[in-house]
Write an enzyme that holds these catalytic residues in place. Structure first.
Site, short mmCIF file in Angstrom:
data_model
loop_
_atom_site.label_atom_id
_atom_site.label_comp_id
_atom_site.label_asym_id
_atom_site.label_seq_id
_atom_site.Cartn_x
_atom_site.Cartn_y
_atom_site.Cartn_z
N HIS A 104 51.67 -0.31 -25.71
CA HIS A 104 51.23 -0.68 -27.05
C HIS A 104 49.93 0.04 -27.37
O HIS A 104 49.12 0.30 -26.49
CB HIS A 104 51.02 -2.20 -27.14
N ALA A 149 57.92 1.77 -1.23
CA ALA A 149 57.94 0.38 -1.69
C ALA A 149 56.55 -0.03 -2.15
O ALA A 149 55.55 0.31 -1.52
CB ALA A 149 58.42 -0.53 -0.57
N ARG A 172 53.06 13.06 2.21
CA ARG A 172 53.59 14.28 2.84
C ARG A 172 54.77 14.78 2.03
O ARG A 172 55.21 14.14 1.08
CB ARG A 172 53.96 14.07 4.29
#
Length: 184
Positions: A104, A149, A172
């Site tokens: 926004h 994750a 890496r």
């Protein structure tokens, strides 16, 4: 690639009834995912063959969603379909991954929707692990990249990069990806 002889013997020694019983759950899943894909396509999305998406994503999809072949999307956490997103072939997006496609205008009293970067493009063979977040400042995830994750991606990701952390940084490079499948 040579398959182990124990595996081949197990397949060839199966009875017809066991073979048919094995087809039933596969057929049910095939019909389920075909139905879900048809819902997304009826709303204008383009979904490639053998791609799998959740029902909750199919209900929200529109013409701005393009998914290539053999991709598995396990999340429906797309913040908006006002802006185009292209997910190419052989991409895996894990559960609870969030793709924040727009924001926004915080300087406006009306908080209009905006995207200050080009459409999001996720290249071939990308793996976006569970609970990661792709922010609107990222418009390109390069071929073969891995988003770890819980990573929070704030900028474009180069090819074959392994990204981790908040904000995500390259830890890496991958050495290769599916070299037998990729044809240049």
């Amino acid at each position: 690639m040579k398959l182990p002889s124990q595996y081949i013997n197990g397949i060839t020694s199966r009875s017809l009834s066991r073979f048919i019983l094995g087809l039933i759950p596969r057929t049910i899943k095939y019909l389920k995912y075909s139905f879900i894909k048809k819902i997304a396509i009826s709303k204008g999305a383009q979904i490639g063959e053998y791609s799998i998406i959740p029902f909750s994503l199919a209900k929200k999809a529109n013409k701005n969603l393009v998914i290539g072949k053999h991709s598995i999307i396990s999340t429906s956490n797309f913040s908006s379909f006002r802006y185009p997103i292209t997910i190419k072939d052989n991409v895996i997006i894990g559960k609870n991954a969030k793709l924040v496609l727009g924001g926004h205008n915080i300087d406006s009293p009306h908080f209009e929707h905006c995207r200050n970067s080009p459409p999001l493009i996720i290249e071939d063979y990308v793996w976006i692990c569970p609970d990661s977040v792709i922010l609107p400042s990222c418009s390109h995830i390069g071929k073969g990249a891995v988003i770890g994750a819980n990573a929070v991606v704030t900028k474009d990701v180069p090819e074959f990069s392994i990204m981790s952390g908040n904000p995500a940084k390259e830890i890496r490079k991958r050495k290769e990806t599916h070299h037998e499948l990729v044809t240049e």
